[in-house]
Write a protein that holds these residues in place. Sequence first.
Motif, short mmCIF file in Angstrom:
data_model
loop_
_atom_site.label_atom_id
_atom_site.label_comp_id
_atom_site.label_asym_id
_atom_site.label_seq_id
_atom_site.Cartn_x
_atom_site.Cartn_y
_atom_site.Cartn_z
N THR A 145 43.93 68.18 -85.02
CA THR A 145 43.66 66.91 -84.22
C THR A 145 44.93 66.08 -84.14
O THR A 145 45.60 66.19 -84.87
CB THR A 145 42.68 66.24 -85.28
N LEU A 205 43.13 61.78 -80.07
CA LEU A 205 41.85 61.05 -80.63
C LEU A 205 41.94 59.48 -80.40
O LEU A 205 40.73 58.85 -79.91
CB LEU A 205 42.05 61.06 -82.17
N GLU A 231 26.56 53.99 -80.95
CA GLU A 231 27.87 54.49 -81.47
C GLU A 231 28.28 55.84 -81.28
O GLU A 231 27.35 56.53 -81.77
CB GLU A 231 27.84 54.11 -82.96
N PRO A 232 29.44 56.09 -80.65
CA PRO A 232 29.46 57.60 -80.57
C PRO A 232 29.48 58.55 -81.98
O PRO A 232 29.73 57.85 -83.07
CB PRO A 232 30.81 57.72 -80.11
N GLY A 233 28.70 59.62 -81.99
CA GLY A 233 28.68 60.20 -83.33
C GLY A 233 27.34 59.66 -84.23
O GLY A 233 27.23 60.19 -85.19
N THR A 234 26.56 58.74 -83.90
CA THR A 234 25.63 58.08 -84.64
C THR A 234 24.45 58.57 -84.30
O THR A 234 23.93 58.09 -82.78
CB THR A 234 25.87 56.67 -84.82
N LEU A 239 30.05 65.45 -88.63
CA LEU A 239 30.24 65.92 -87.27
C LEU A 239 31.84 66.63 -87.42
O LEU A 239 32.48 66.22 -88.50
CB LEU A 239 30.16 64.86 -86.41
N GLY A 240 32.18 67.27 -86.43
CA GLY A 240 33.63 67.72 -86.44
C GLY A 240 33.61 69.06 -86.96
O GLY A 240 32.83 69.90 -86.71
N CYS A 247 37.78 65.77 -88.87
CA CYS A 247 38.89 66.05 -88.12
C CYS A 247 39.78 67.01 -88.76
O CYS A 247 40.57 66.62 -89.95
CB CYS A 247 39.81 65.13 -87.36
N ARG A 254 27.13 70.99 -89.36
CA ARG A 254 26.74 69.54 -89.00
C ARG A 254 25.33 68.79 -89.17
O ARG A 254 24.35 69.75 -89.25
CB ARG A 254 27.16 69.20 -87.46
N GLY A 255 25.23 67.76 -89.41
CA GLY A 255 23.86 67.12 -89.41
C GLY A 255 23.75 65.76 -89.99
O GLY A 255 24.53 65.21 -90.02
N GLN A 259 36.96 60.32 -88.94
CA GLN A 259 36.74 59.00 -88.25
C GLN A 259 35.33 58.47 -88.63
O GLN A 259 34.36 59.03 -88.36
CB GLN A 259 36.96 59.28 -86.74
N LEU A 300 33.20 61.62 -88.45
CA LEU A 300 33.70 62.65 -87.73
C LEU A 300 34.86 63.31 -88.36
O LEU A 300 35.93 62.64 -88.68
CB LEU A 300 34.10 62.19 -86.46
#
Lengths: 158, 544
Positions: B438, B443, B200-203, B358-359, B434, B364-365, B396, B432
């Motif tokens: 944005t 997006l 999954e994007p971001g995971t 994220l974002g 934003c 971030r972390g 998101q 994520l």
Amino acid sequence: MDAVVDSHRITLAVHEALEEHGHSRGELIPVLKAVGEALGYLPTLAMVEVARAMQIAPGQVFSVATFYTLIPTEPRGRHVIQFCESAPCHVQGGRLVWETLRAELGISPGETTPDGRWTLLTTSCIGQCDRGPVMMVDDDLHGDLTPDGVGEILERYE
Amino acid sequence: MTVIRSMVLVSDDPLSRERNAGAVQERFAEEIRRRGLEGEIAVHTISGIRCKTVSPLAIVYPEAAVYGPMRVEDVPLVVEEHLVRRRPVPALMPPPHKFSGRLAWLPRRKGTLPAEQRVVLQRVGVIDPESLDDYLAHEGYEALRRVLGTSTPADVIDMVYKSGLQGRGGAGFPTGLKWRFVAGAKSKKKYVVCNADESEPGTFKDRTILEGDPHSIVEAMTIAAFAVGADEGYIYVRGEYRLAQARLRKAIRQARQAGFLGENILDSGFSFDIHVHSGAGAYICGEETALLESLEGKRGEPRFRPPYPTTCGLWCKPTLVNNVETLANVPAITRNGWQWYRMFGTPGSPGTKVYTILGNVKRRGVIEVPLGITLREVIAIYGGGMEDGTRLKLAQTGGSSGSVVPASLQDTPMDFNSYKQAGVSLGSGALLICNEDTCVIDLARVLMNFFRVESCGKCTPCRVGTRRAHAILTRISRGQGTMSDLDELETIAEALATLSNCGLGTSASVPLRDILRHYRAEVEAHLRLKVCPAGVCAMEGSRD
Ligand SMILES: Cc1cc2nc3c(=O)[nH]c(=O)nc-3n(C[C@H](O)[C@H](O)[C@H](O)COP(=O)(O)O)c2cc1C
């Protein structure tokens, strides 16, 4: 295309992959992956040889191989860039980096530069999002990319 | 601008007040002032947590270290050691079980702060992931020893069921129930599969667990196998996760040698072994039936259901498929009991959740917090606030299969039930964040591109719908959209949601639905006025 790799090397790579993973149907993907890694990509002739050795229809082998991005079926440049195009990298500044990178290389995703130095690919996510925007060059991860920093990274690869 | 680097919260409730909490708070303020640190360290009260044995409490952030019962005379030591020298003082900390869970109750009120609670990430970053000895020294394989020594499979399933653990792979299915299904399926041969295809994007929470604590997955799978009656297991690891694969292979070798895996484990008569299988690059293989197809050496196309994997899974044998994070909870639950586990999180969604932040935040972390914390708190405490001078527009969640959560929902507790009621989803644990720079069209276009690329093409609504939606969104971002695009996007979203064969297509409808629901005016500005209010879309074609 198959002229890129001679048939003797193909036979050898197929043989070694089968030695390591065995001939059972469940091992098809690891075998194809290993052959692809050994040769840089998976030539048609290699798929035919794997099909014969594992007693699977060549069409089936082809259909499996083309499903997975880590099994390339076309030759690639000396260095492969995988640029992450997923939302986190995009939001964290990836858009401008991507534009710079494309201008720098002068090719579109999926293409290889005429000198054979670069192949440019996009990827969905490499799971390194806290360092985004990120790209992989071969096996190296480059994170926290900026438009200005891209050129310097490319210079490190012959 | 001065940045607050730490914050001290002193409990404020009748019991704490009775025990001199006011004086404790004053003393903190005084000690901090005396050292000239008042610009860096804030002191506040916190209400709603009380505990007979440990009140009054002082909680120090960002470490979320809890001190109690605090006496006025303990304050200088905590200030000097923890806040000045940055060395927490364990001697003044109560054992976590005394207050855990209570902290999880805080999120409903604004201005209060829940602690980071580590169950799944307990050893990550603490132990050497390649050392079995280190794992053993940190309660490793104690759960397995206990299970094999004293429990029946039914006991284990009962314990997991009562803990209320829900699947962390995205769907939140009750884990105990799934185990019960597999245990109840009649077959000599059964499999346990760990879904480590995380794409999954971001995971990247699963990678964090696999790289930092690989033995915990080996132990959890062995316990699961005992519970459901399986003798063979697979860990399907994303192809790109090479370090995780290497560490798992090493952990498996070590476990076999030490008798925690293989024939007759710990002399119990129970046998189980695990293979590591590397993925070959296809997001859809995270979907459990596609994963099983791929394990069988085929194209990773999702199967039609029923039958479900619990009865006809790998090679059509009953198969338990669980996510990495789900499994990582299991040893702790079997070691400490289901009552302990229910102290974290909310009654409807017990336990903790690992998130990636994220974002547009300062930090971030990865964090692990009780289910039920709010987005506002995640951003303020763990994200260090929004990037300079910007404001939250939306978050998101859950990679691409999550929702677009508008800023108006930032005080909604993040747990499976509350989010469902609010019409959004928690997804796989990516957040994520934003800011107002944005653009929702931009997006949505990026998200839709992901689905378009990753759609396996087996079913038409998904293959065609994602392509079509991406083309429309791209057109809108160029300033060439028309009002009829809105209807078409809605039709596509509807078709994706109802007709797709698997969750990928269903998920693809979500960003469309969400932006039309929450940001309709912004979308219409692109269409009617040919203006991108956030100034992101080029709108270069609007004058053609
Ligand atoms: C398109 C799609 C992708 C998925 N990707 C993953 C994934 O990467 N990892 C994962 O654990 N579950 C993923 N899932 C969920 C799995 O199908 C399945 O529900 C999960 O592995 C069950 O484990 P759990 O009950 O422990 O959550 C995905 C589902 C869909 C529809």
